[in-house]
Design a protein around this motif. Structure first.
Motif, PDB file in Angstrom:
ATOM      1  N   LYS A 153       0.798  -1.176  -0.294  1.00 20.31           N
ATOM      2  CA  LYS A 153      -0.053  -0.284  -0.102  1.00 20.31           C
ATOM      3  C   LYS A 153       0.916   1.213   0.046  1.00 20.31           C
ATOM      4  N   PRO A 154       1.740   1.381   0.935  1.00 14.92           N
ATOM      5  CA  PRO A 154       2.592   2.508   0.674  1.00 14.92           C
ATOM      6  C   PRO A 154       3.391   2.853  -0.573  1.00 14.92           C
ATOM      7  N   VAL A 155       3.506   1.582  -1.212  1.00 17.65           N
ATOM      8  CA  VAL A 155       4.291   1.661  -2.550  1.00 17.65           C
ATOM      9  C   VAL A 155       3.317   2.297  -3.723  1.00 17.65           C
ATOM     10  N   PHE A 156       2.136   1.849  -3.538  1.00 22.34           N
ATOM     11  CA  PHE A 156       0.919   2.016  -4.427  1.00 22.34           C
ATOM     12  C   PHE A 156       0.577   3.506  -4.471  1.00 22.34           C
ATOM     13  N   LEU A 157       1.012   4.032  -3.237  1.00 26.75           N
ATOM     14  CA  LEU A 157       0.635   5.610  -2.926  1.00 26.75           C
ATOM     15  C   LEU A 157       1.780   6.652  -3.017  1.00 26.75           C
ATOM     16  N   GLY A 158       3.053   5.798  -3.265  1.00 25.58           N
ATOM     17  CA  GLY A 158       4.321   6.773  -3.640  1.00 25.58           C
ATOM     18  C   GLY A 158       4.970   7.022  -2.366  1.00 25.58           C
ATOM     19  N   LEU A 159       4.586   6.367  -1.205  1.00 23.81           N
ATOM     20  CA  LEU A 159       5.280   6.708  -0.022  1.00 23.81           C
ATOM     21  C   LEU A 159       6.476   5.747   0.142  1.00 23.81           C
ATOM     22  N   ARG A 160       6.682   4.747  -0.518  1.00 14.86           N
ATOM     23  CA  ARG A 160       8.075   3.917  -0.453  1.00 14.86           C
ATOM     24  C   ARG A 160       8.458   3.338  -1.618  1.00 14.86           C
ATOM     25  N   ALA A 196       1.030  11.590   1.780  1.00 16.48           N
ATOM     26  CA  ALA A 196       1.385  11.313   0.443  1.00 16.48           C
ATOM     27  C   ALA A 196       1.813  12.386  -0.536  1.00 16.48           C
ATOM     28  N   SER A 197       0.986  13.384  -0.303  1.00 18.06           N
ATOM     29  CA  SER A 197       1.359  14.596  -1.182  1.00 18.06           C
ATOM     30  C   SER A 197       2.661  15.324  -0.765  1.00 18.06           C
ATOM     31  N   ILE A 198       2.897  15.250   0.445  1.00 20.26           N
ATOM     32  CA  ILE A 198       4.240  15.840   1.004  1.00 20.26           C
ATOM     33  C   ILE A 198       5.371  14.980   0.308  1.00 20.26           C
ATOM     34  N   THR A 199       5.283  13.895   0.392  1.00 16.55           N
ATOM     35  CA  THR A 199       6.486  12.951  -0.136  1.00 16.55           C
ATOM     36  C   THR A 199       6.559  12.979  -1.514  1.00 16.55           C
ATOM     37  N   ALA A 209       3.885   7.169   7.945  1.00 18.27           N
ATOM     38  CA  ALA A 209       4.093   6.319   6.751  1.00 18.27           C
ATOM     39  C   ALA A 209       5.460   5.938   6.637  1.00 18.27           C
ATOM     40  N   PRO A 210       5.852   4.963   5.829  1.00 22.18           N
ATOM     41  CA  PRO A 210       7.456   4.733   5.675  1.00 22.18           C
ATOM     42  C   PRO A 210       8.107   5.708   4.920  1.00 22.18           C
ATOM     43  N   GLY A 211       9.095   6.154   5.407  1.00 22.50           N
ATOM     44  CA  GLY A 211       9.926   7.435   4.801  1.00 22.50           C
ATOM     45  C   GLY A 211       9.523   8.724   5.115  1.00 22.50           C
ATOM     46  N   VAL A 212       8.494   8.806   6.209  1.00 21.86           N
ATOM     47  CA  VAL A 212       8.024  10.157   6.837  1.00 21.86           C
ATOM     48  C   VAL A 212       8.443  10.288   8.083  1.00 21.86           C
TER      49      VAL A 212
END
Length: 873
Positions: A45-52, A445-448, A526-529
C-alpha cells in the motif's frame, strides 16, 4: 501439480515478465489500522501511494494470509479458510490492464494447463476497455465474458481514494457440482463456477462527491488463491482434499481415531483442525501470542475452536502439537520462520491447551447452574444470549450446549443465539475495515510526492539545518502554522527519531530566526516520513522555511541507555531462563524500560537476581557497542537475532554489544556498555498467558530508585526501633509472634464455636437479660476475650462471666451488652468480688472487666458467688 510446485511456477512465471520475487510479509501488518494481513497487496500500500520505493515497479509474491471474520463458517464449506496463501503479481505505475489480462490467461492456459472451455471471465459492468482486451487482444470468446455490478467487480479503498474495476477468472467445475438452477453462472453461490483469480485495475481516485478522476499512476493488484488452484489441478472438489491440507488432516484422523468422508459432523471437525492448525502455527511464528484482545484474541479463538472440535471427536488429551508438527514439515521450506520458531509454537500451544481445559470445566459449571435456574423458573428453554456467552467466553459450541441442555430436558433459544452471533460478525467486519488508504493517501502522500523521503541523521547528529517540507493540521495539509497552533511538521532532513520498535519518539524544537516550534513527540505515520508533533510557541512557521531541528539531547541520552539495556536484558534472560525466551514487546522511554518476553511461569527472585547481576557485570566490563547496516540475508548468516514478531526490509541495522549480544535494531544506543551505569529491575509479573513483563531503570533513575529504597528501609528501621541491618531479623521475629498470636486466637475460636459453645449458650439464665456463668477452656486472656465476644453475639442483649484455668493460673472475665448494663449488670463489681476466691484481684468497667488468680481450686466457689450476685439461684 503439488502446492509447492504451484507456488514456484507462479513466481517463476512472473519473474520472466520482469517482476521482482519478494517474500511474504508478516501476518502482523505495518499498517496500524489493520489487525492482520489478509491480502497480498497489504505490504504494498505505501508503494501504491508513492510513500515507499522498493527498487522495482513490478513485483510478485506468495503471501500468507489470515482472515477470521466468518470463522464460524470455516469447516462447513469446501473453500473457506482462516489461513490461506495468496499468489499475486503487482504493478506500481508500470504495466497495466492489457498485460495483466494477457499474462493471467497465458499462465492459466500454458502453465497450469487449464482448458479454455472451462474458463469464464467477469468484468465490471461499465468496463468496455477490459472486455475489448479480453476479446480482441487475448482472444477470449465473447460468450465467455460476463459483466457484473460493483458489488463483485469494483474495488475501492473506502468512500474516497484509490479505486477501480476488477476482472475475475472462474473455472467451471461442471454441472454435477452446481446448484442445478438454469440461471447458474459465474457469481452463483454454489461451487460450480470457482473464482480463482481476481485482477484489480487501480485506475481512479474518487473524491468526496463520488467523481472518478484518473490516477496519475495506474496500478495492478492481483490475487489468486493457492488452495483453490491446487483443488482444480489435483482434481478434487474440496480445498481440504488438496495435498497439503489433506496431509495435515490425516494427522487429525490419527489423533481422533476417525476417518474423513464417513460423517459430515466428523468431517467438519477434521477440516477445522487442519485449517486452524495452520493459522495457529503461522500467527505464533510471526509474533502473535494468545490474549483477550486484538490479534491475540484472534489466535486464542482459533486455537480454542480447534481444541473444542477435537473434544467433539473424543480427544481429551493435548493433541494440537502433533498436527502443528505436520504443518511445519509441509510448509517449513517455503516459510522458514515456522521452522525457526517451531519449539516456541509448541510450548505456547501446549500451555494454551491446558488453560482451555480449565476454562471448559469452568464453563460447564456455569452451564449446569443456568440449567438449574431455567428448570426452577418453570421454563423449558435455555436463554440463547447465555448460550452465546458460553460460546464466546468459554468456547462452548452451540451443539455442545444444546446436547447438555437436551439431556436435562431443555431446548436452547437458537434464534437469540443467532442474533448475537450475527451482531458479533458485524462488529468483526467493522473492526477490520481498512481505513488506511485514506490515512496514508492524503496529506503525507502529497508531501512525499513533492519533497521525497525524509532523511534521518539522528544516529550521528543531535541537530541539523533543514527545510519545512510540509505541515499537517487535523489530517489536512496546510501552508503555515499560526502562533499557539498545534500540528505536525515534516522536514527534509531531521535528527528526530520517530517512535518505532518500542523506542519513544524524540522531543526538542524546530526553530528559525522568527519562529520556535516545540516538538512534544515524533512519529512515523508512513514509511519514509518522520512527523514532528507539537505546538508553535513563537512566530509563524511556513512550508519552505529554513529551520534548525534540535533534539532534547539529555532525554535522548537516557533513552539510549535504556534501549541498549533492553538488548543486554534479552541476552541475560535467554541465558538464565532458556532459549525459548523471545521478546514479545517493549517500551524504551527516558525514565524506564519495559520488556515483555515469552516464558511459561513466574521468574523466581533468585533468577531475577542472577539476571540483574549478569547485566550489571556486562555493563561494568565496558563492552563496545556497534551499529552497522547489512543485508537481511547476511545478518541471518552471521547469526544475528531477529526480534520475535518484528518485520524487516532487505537492508537492516545490526546492534552488537561486545561479543555476546547481536540483534537487529534500528534504535539509538550508547557507544559503550558502561554508559548505561547501574541497571535495576523494579518489577516482574504476568501480562498474559505465556507472557511475562520486566520493568527496570538505569543510570540516574536506577540511583534514584535505590535512594528511595534506602529511605523506606530507614523508615522501617525507625518504626521497629532497630538499625537498618536488623530490619529483616526484627521483622521476622515480629511476624513469628504475630502468627503465634493469630494461631492462639484461631484455636480459641475453634474451641468456642464448637459443641462446647453451644452447651454454654444453652446454660443461659434469664435474669431480666440472658446471662451465662461458666467455666471454659482458654490458653490466655486473648482467647478468653474471643470466647466472650462469640458468646455475646449469640446472647442478644446478654452478659457473660467466664473463668478458665491456664498453666496453673486462673483467668476471669465478665462482659455485658449495653442492654444488660442498663438492667443492672456491672462487670467491674462482679470481678472485684469473685477474684478473691481464686486468690486474685482485678476490676474494670460495668461493661467489661478482667482479673487473674493463683488458686484454681477456688474456681467453683468463684462461679457460685457470681451466680448469687446475679440472682441466678
Amino acid at each position: 501439480m503439488k502446492s509447492a510446485e504451484i507456488r514456484e511456477s507462479f513466481l517463476s512465471y512472473f519473474e520472466s515478465k520482469g517482476c521482482k520475487r519478494l517474500p511474504s510479509s508478516s501476518l502482523i501488518p505495518d499498517d496500524p489500522s489493520l489487525l492482520l494481513t489478509s491480502a497480498g497487496m497489504v505490504q504494498f500500500k505505501p508503494v501504491f501511494l508513492g510513500l515507499r520505493d522498493i527498487g522495482t515497479t513490478r513485483a510478485t509474491t506468495v503471501q500468507k494470509c489470515v482472515r477470521t471474520t466468518d470463522i464460524d463458517i470455516i469447516g462447513t464449506t469446501n473453500r473457506h479458510h482462516s489461513f490461506f496463501e495468496m499468489l499475486g503479481n503487482f504493478s506500481f505505475g508500470d504495466y497495466f490492464k492489457s498485460e495483466a489480462c494477457a499474462w493471467a490467461y497465458e499462465y492459466s492456459i500454458e502453465v497450469l494447463g487449464f482448458d479454455l472451455d472451462r474458463l469464464w471471465f467477469s468484468i465490471y459492468e461499465d468496463d468496455d476497455e477490459a472486455e475489448k482486451i479480453w476479446r480482441d487482444e487475448v482472444g477470449v470468446p465473447a460468450d465467455r465474458i460476463v459483466r457484473m455490478g460493483a458489488k463483485d467487480n469494483f474495488w475501492s479503498a473506502g468512500p474516497t481514494g484509490p479505486c477501480g474495476p476488477c476482472s475475475e477468472l472462474y473455472y467451471d467445475q461442471g454441472p454435477e457440482v452446481g446448484c442445478g438452477s438454469p440461471d447458474c453462472a459465474p457469481g452463483c453461490d454454489c461451487d460450480r463456477f470457482l473464482e480463482y483469480w481476481n485482477l484489480v485495475f487501480m485506475q481512479y481516485d474518487r473524491d468526496e462527491e463520488g467523481t472518478l478522476a484518473p490516477l496519475p499512476k495506474q496500478n495492478i493488484d492481483t490475487g489468486m488463491g493457492l488452495e483453490r488452484v491446487a483443488a482444480i489441478l489435483q482434481g478434487v472438489q474440496s480445498n481440504f482434499e488438496t495435498d497439503v491440507l489433506r496431509s495435515i488432516m490425516s494427522v487429525a484422523e490419527e489423533v481422533a481415531g476417525v476417518s474423513y468422508g464417513r460423517s459430515e459432523k466428523t468431517d467438519t471437525s477434521l477440516r477445522i483442525l487442519a485449517d486452524h492448525a495452520r493459522s495457529v502455527t503461522f500467527l505464533i511464528a510471526d509474533g502473535v501470542l494468545p490474549s483477550n484482545e486484538g490479534r491475540g484474541y484472534v489466535l486464542r479463538r482459533v486455537l480454542r475452536r480447534a481444541i473444542r472440535h477435537a473434544r467433539l471427536l473424543g480427544v481429551e488429551d493435548a493433541f494440537m502439537n502433533r498436527i502443528i508438527d505436520r504443518v511445519v514439515d509441509l510448509m517449513g521450506e517455503a516459510y522458514p520462520e515456522i521452522v525457526e520458531h517451531h519449539d516456541l509454537v509448541r510450548r505456547i500451544v501446549d500451555s494454551e491447551e491446558q488453560r482451555f481445559g480449565q476454562t471448559l470445566r469452568q464453563g460447564l459449571v456455569f452451564l449446569e447452574d443456568a440449567i438449574e435456574q431455567t428448570k426452577s423458573s418453570g421454563s423449558a428453554t435455555l436463554d440463547g444470549h447465555f448460550a452465546f456467552t458460553l460460546h464466546d467466553t468459554y468456547g462452548f459450541p452451540l451443539e455442545l450446549t444444546s446436547e447438555i441442555a437436551t439431556e436435562a430436558g431443555l431446548a436452547v433459544d437458537t434464534e437469540a443465539f443467532d442474533t448475537e452471533m450475527q451482531a458479533q460478525r458485524e462488529r468483526g467486519r467493522a473492526a477490520v475495515k481498512d481505513e488506511s488508504w485514506n490515512a496514508f493517501g492524503n496529506a503525507f502522500a502529497s508531501i512525499t510526492a513533492t519533497a521525497g523521503k525524509v532523511e534521518f541523521v539522528g544516529y550521528e547528529k543531535d541537530f541539523v539545518d533543514s527545510r519545512v517540507a510540509g505541515i499537517i493540521v487535523d489530517g489536512t495539509s496546510v501552508e503555515r502554522l499560526e502562533p499557539g497552533q498545534t500540528g505536525e511538521v515534516v522536514l527534509t532532513v531531521t535528527p528526530f527519531y520517530g517512535e518505532q520498535g518500542g523506542q519513544v519518539g524524540d522531543t526538542g524544537e524546530i526553530a528559525s530566526a522568527a519562529s520556535r516550534f516545540a516538538v512534544t513527540g515524533t512519529r512515523i505515520p508512513a514509511p519514509g516520513v518522520v512527523s514532528h508533533v507539537g505546538t508553535l510557541e513563537e512566530g509563524m512557521l511556513s512550508v519552505g522555511d529554513e529551520v534548525r531541528a534540535s533534539i532534547d539531547t539529555l532525554r535522548r541520552e537516557r533513552i539510549r541507555r535504556n534501549h541498549t539495556a533492553t538488548h543486554i536484558l534479552h541476552w541475560a534472560l535467554r541465558l538464565v531462563l532458556g532459549e525459548h525466551v523471545r521478546q514479545g514487546g517493549s517500551l524504551v522511554a527516558p525514565d524506564r524500560l519495559r520488556f515483555d518476553f515469552t516464558h511459561f511461569e513466574g521468574v523466581s527472585a533468585e533468577k531475577l537476581e542472577k539476571v540483574e547481576r549478569l547485566i550489571n557485570a556486562k555493563i561494568m566490563e565496558n563492552h563496545p557497542v556497534r551499529n552497522y547496516e547489512t543485508s537481511l540475508t547476511a545478518a541471518r548468516e552471521m547469526g544475528v537475532t531477529a526480534l520475535f514478531g518484528e518485520k524487516y526490509g532487505d537492508i537492516v541495522r545490526v546492534l552488537e554489544v561486545g561479543n555476546f549480544s547481536k540483534e537487529l535494531c534500528g534504535g539509538t544506543h550508547v557507544g559503550r556498555s558502561s554508559e548505561i551505569g547501574l541497571f535495576k529491575i523494579v518489577s516482574e509479573g504476568s501480562v498474559g498467558a505465556n507472557l511475562r513483563r520486566i520493568e527496570a531503570v538505569t543510570s540516574f533513575d536506577a540511583m534514584e530508585y535505590v535512594y528511595g529504597e534506602e529511605e523506606l528501609l530507614a523508615q522501617a528501621a525507625a518504626s521497629l526501633k532497630c538499625r537498618p541491618v536488623e530490619v529483616a531479623e526484627k521483622s521476622a521475629s515480629l511476624t513469628k509472634r504475630l502468627k503465634e498470636t493469630e494461631s492462639a486466637l484461631a484455636q480459641a475460636k475453634k474451641r468456642g464455636t464448637g459443641e462446647s459453645l453451644t452447651d454454654v449458650v444453652a446454660s443461659a439464665v434469664d435474669v431480666g437479660y440472658p446471662v451465662v456463668v461458666a467455666r471454659v477452656e482458654a490458653g490466655d486472656g486473648g482467647e478468653l476475650r474471643v470466647l466472650a465476644d462469640a458468646l455475646r453475639e449469640q446472647l442478644e442483649g446478654g452478659a457473660v462471666v467466664l473463668v478458665a484455668e491456664a498453666g496453673g493460673s486462673v483467668l476471669l472475665l465478665a462482659a455485658g451488652s449495653d442492654q444488660a448494663v442498663s438492667a443492672g449488670f456491672n462487670a467491674g463489681q462482679i470481678i472485684k468480688q469473685i477474684a478473691p476466691k481464686v486468690k486474685g484481684g482485678g476490676g474494670g468497667k460495668p461493661s467489661m472487666a478482667q482479673a487473674g488468680g493463683k488458686d484454681p481450686a477456688g474456681i467453683d466457689s468463684a462461679l457460685d458467688m457470681a451466680r448469687d450476685l446475679l440472682g441466678m439461684k
